[in-house]
Motif scaffolding. Structure first.
Motif, PDB file in Angstrom:
ATOM      1  N   LEU A   1       0.825  -1.208   0.000  1.00 17.28           N
ATOM      2  CA  LEU A   1       0.000   0.000   0.000  1.00 17.28           C
ATOM      3  C   LEU A   1       0.856   1.254   0.000  1.00 17.28           C
ATOM      4  O   LEU A   1       0.496   2.277  -0.583  1.00 17.28           O
ATOM      5  N   GLU A   2       1.993   1.190   0.654  1.00 13.17           N
ATOM      6  CA  GLU A   2       2.888   2.339   0.718  1.00 13.17           C
ATOM      7  C   GLU A   2       3.470   2.666  -0.660  1.00 13.17           C
ATOM      8  O   GLU A   2       3.914   3.801  -0.899  1.00 13.17           O
ATOM      9  N   ARG A   3       3.445   1.678  -1.555  1.00 13.97           N
ATOM     10  CA  ARG A   3       3.946   1.883  -2.910  1.00 13.97           C
ATOM     11  C   ARG A   3       2.819   2.182  -3.891  1.00 13.97           C
ATOM     12  O   ARG A   3       2.916   1.870  -5.082  1.00 13.97           O
ATOM     13  N   ASP A   4       1.731   2.750  -3.373  1.00 14.20           N
ATOM     14  CA  ASP A   4       0.589   3.196  -4.179  1.00 14.20           C
ATOM     15  C   ASP A   4      -0.054   2.042  -4.956  1.00 14.20           C
ATOM     16  O   ASP A   4      -0.451   2.199  -6.121  1.00 14.20           O
ATOM     17  N   THR A   5      -0.157   0.875  -4.328  1.00 19.08           N
ATOM     18  CA  THR A   5      -0.825  -0.279  -4.941  1.00 19.08           C
ATOM     19  C   THR A   5      -2.258  -0.340  -4.446  1.00 19.08           C
ATOM     20  O   THR A   5      -2.507  -0.286  -3.234  1.00 19.08           O
ATOM     21  N   HIS A   6      -3.191  -0.474  -5.346  1.00 19.54           N
ATOM     22  CA  HIS A   6      -4.605  -0.518  -4.973  1.00 19.54           C
ATOM     23  C   HIS A   6      -4.917  -1.831  -4.250  1.00 19.54           C
ATOM     24  O   HIS A   6      -4.350  -2.883  -4.576  1.00 19.54           O
ATOM     25  N   PRO A   7      -5.812  -1.813  -3.257  1.00 22.48           N
ATOM     26  CA  PRO A   7      -6.157  -3.063  -2.553  1.00 22.48           C
ATOM     27  C   PRO A   7      -6.683  -4.152  -3.469  1.00 22.48           C
ATOM     28  O   PRO A   7      -6.396  -5.338  -3.241  1.00 22.48           O
ATOM     29  N   ASP A   8      -7.451  -3.795  -4.506  1.00 28.74           N
ATOM     30  CA  ASP A   8      -7.924  -4.820  -5.436  1.00 28.74           C
ATOM     31  C   ASP A   8      -6.769  -5.471  -6.188  1.00 28.74           C
ATOM     32  O   ASP A   8      -6.798  -6.672  -6.477  1.00 28.74           O
ATOM     33  N   THR A   9      -5.747  -4.694  -6.513  1.00 27.77           N
ATOM     34  CA  THR A   9      -4.571  -5.258  -7.185  1.00 27.77           C
ATOM     35  C   THR A   9      -3.836  -6.229  -6.270  1.00 27.77           C
ATOM     36  O   THR A   9      -3.366  -7.289  -6.711  1.00 27.77           O
TER      37      THR A   9
ATOM     38  N   PRO B   1       5.858  -4.935  -5.791  1.00 26.11           N
ATOM     39  CA  PRO B   1       6.084  -3.992  -6.901  1.00 26.11           C
ATOM     40  C   PRO B   1       7.179  -2.995  -6.549  1.00 26.11           C
ATOM     41  O   PRO B   1       7.506  -2.782  -5.372  1.00 26.11           O
ATOM     42  N   PRO B   2       7.767  -2.354  -7.553  1.00 28.24           N
ATOM     43  CA  PRO B   2       8.807  -1.345  -7.280  1.00 28.24           C
ATOM     44  C   PRO B   2       8.196  -0.108  -6.645  1.00 28.24           C
ATOM     45  O   PRO B   2       6.997   0.159  -6.781  1.00 28.24           O
ATOM     46  N   PRO B   3       9.013   0.665  -5.942  1.00 30.83           N
ATOM     47  CA  PRO B   3       8.476   1.891  -5.328  1.00 30.83           C
ATOM     48  C   PRO B   3       8.017   2.883  -6.381  1.00 30.83           C
ATOM     49  O   PRO B   3       8.582   2.985  -7.475  1.00 30.83           O
ATOM     50  N   ALA B   4       6.966   3.604  -6.066  1.00 30.99           N
ATOM     51  CA  ALA B   4       6.407   4.584  -7.002  1.00 30.99           C
ATOM     52  C   ALA B   4       7.313   5.806  -7.095  1.00 30.99           C
ATOM     53  O   ALA B   4       7.882   6.258  -6.096  1.00 30.99           O
TER      54      ALA B   4
END
Length: 340
Positions: free
Chosen positions: A258-266, A295-298
């Motif tokens: 979540l800290e890397r701007d990943t959506h909960p559905d993803t 995932p990589p950091p945003a």
């Protein structure tokens, strides 16, 4: 059509050499030249396997490498149902003919690999390593002088009665005895312990598993969203039922996503898609995917906000409120004139 088959069978029976048995089965063996599979009697006459298990073992053995041999694949290929196929595969697995192991692919997906062995008992037999034969040093050849008065002994015939040994001549050097063949040492249990295994053990230790990702700061908001996402997984897939302790351990991993701007559905889709059937250890599976598929950091870009000029009310970009460029230039010019 039946008459032709009966006539061919009767003709084949007349060509079998020897007397035919009065009762029981009579084999007419026609040599295969293509599309055949060799099946051992240890499988065909196995006393502990059912006829269905032996039949599926023969069918699996006849399939080429890489063919899917799971329950659903075999039920779709053959007329038997999934229950009968599952029972037959369990019998083959219990007797060592079949082994199903989970393998992790490079992309993180876990698949089931099926290994079939036509002779499982042969895997348990120890094989003694063949040591290179020891060559004995060549003995020096010693030729004994033979007196002229003593005639050479006649050669015995290849097949006939044993002749008496010839008398030894007196007053001459003794004949050199031929080197005796080395007597093989008695084998000990330790010699049989050193055998060549069919499947060599791994030589290098496995690398340690990477730790669960951690967020830079586990805020209460991130912890709340992560707990709700993990607790709700079983509603989307019943196999992902996690205990309260497991949810508490996995919260930092979800928070790092979540800290890397990943959506909960993803995140939910990445954890539950293409999962093996069944998922025996959901905690280990979710932990593995949170670690491997992170995932990589945003990339964050800094945007300078708009400000309203205090002098002319015009909008301009600046990190802090104040005057625009024209107003700052005019104020600086007025300050110079006042100073003059």
């Amino acid at each position: 059509m039946d008459t032709q088959q009966n006539t061919a069978l009767t003709r084949a029976l007349t060509e079998i050499p020897g007397p035919l048995p009065a009762r029981g089965v009579i084999h007419i063996a026609i040599r295969h030249t293509d599309r055949f599979t060799v099946v051992g009697n240890d499988l065909a006459q196995h006393p502990g396997l059912s006829t269905a298990a032996v039949g599926f073992a023969v069918r699996i053995q006849s399939l080429p490498q890489g063919t899917e041999v799971g329950i659903k694949a075999l039920a779709a290929r053959f007329p038997e149902g999934e229950k009968l196929v599952a029972a037959a595969l369990r019998e083959l697995e219990a007797h060592g003919y079949l082994q199903r192991a989970r393998t992790r692919l490079p992309n993180g997906r876990i698949v089931t690999r099926t290994v079939f062995c036509n002779q499982p008992a042969a895997l348990l037999r120890p094989r003694v390593a063949a040591a290179p034969p020891k060559q004995a040093p060549a003995a020096p050849q010693v030729t004994a002088p033979v007196p002229a008065s003593v005639p050479a002994p006649a050669r015995a015939p290849a097949q006939g009665p044993a002749l008496a040994p010839a008398p030894k001549p007196e007053h001459h050097a003794p004949l050199a005895s031929a080197p005796e063949a080395p007597v093989p040492e008695a084998s000990t249990p330790q010699d049989h312990a050193h055998f060549v295994p069919l499947v060599p053990p791994p030589t290098a230790p496995k690398p340690p598993r990477p730790p669960l990702p951690q967020p830079r700061e586990l805020t209460p908001e991130l912890e709340r969203i992560s707990t709700a996402l993990l607790s709700d997984l079983h509603h989307h897939s019943p196999e992902f039922t996690l205990s309260e302790e497991h949810v508490h351990r996995l919260v930092p991993g979800v928070a790092a996503w979540l800290e890397r701007d990943t959506h909960p559905d993803t995140i939910r889709h990445a954890l539950t898609t293409n999962a093996p059937e069944p998922v025996k250890y959901p905690y280990q599976f979710v932990k593995h995917r949170l670690t491997v598929l992170l995932p990589p950091p945003a990339l964050r870009t800094t945007v300078t906000p708009f400000q309203t000029c205090d002098g002319c009310e015009r909008a301009f970009r600046a990190p802090t409120p104040g005057h625009c460029r024209d107003c700052r230039t005019g104020l600086a010019h007025e300050d110079q004139q006042a100073a003059a």
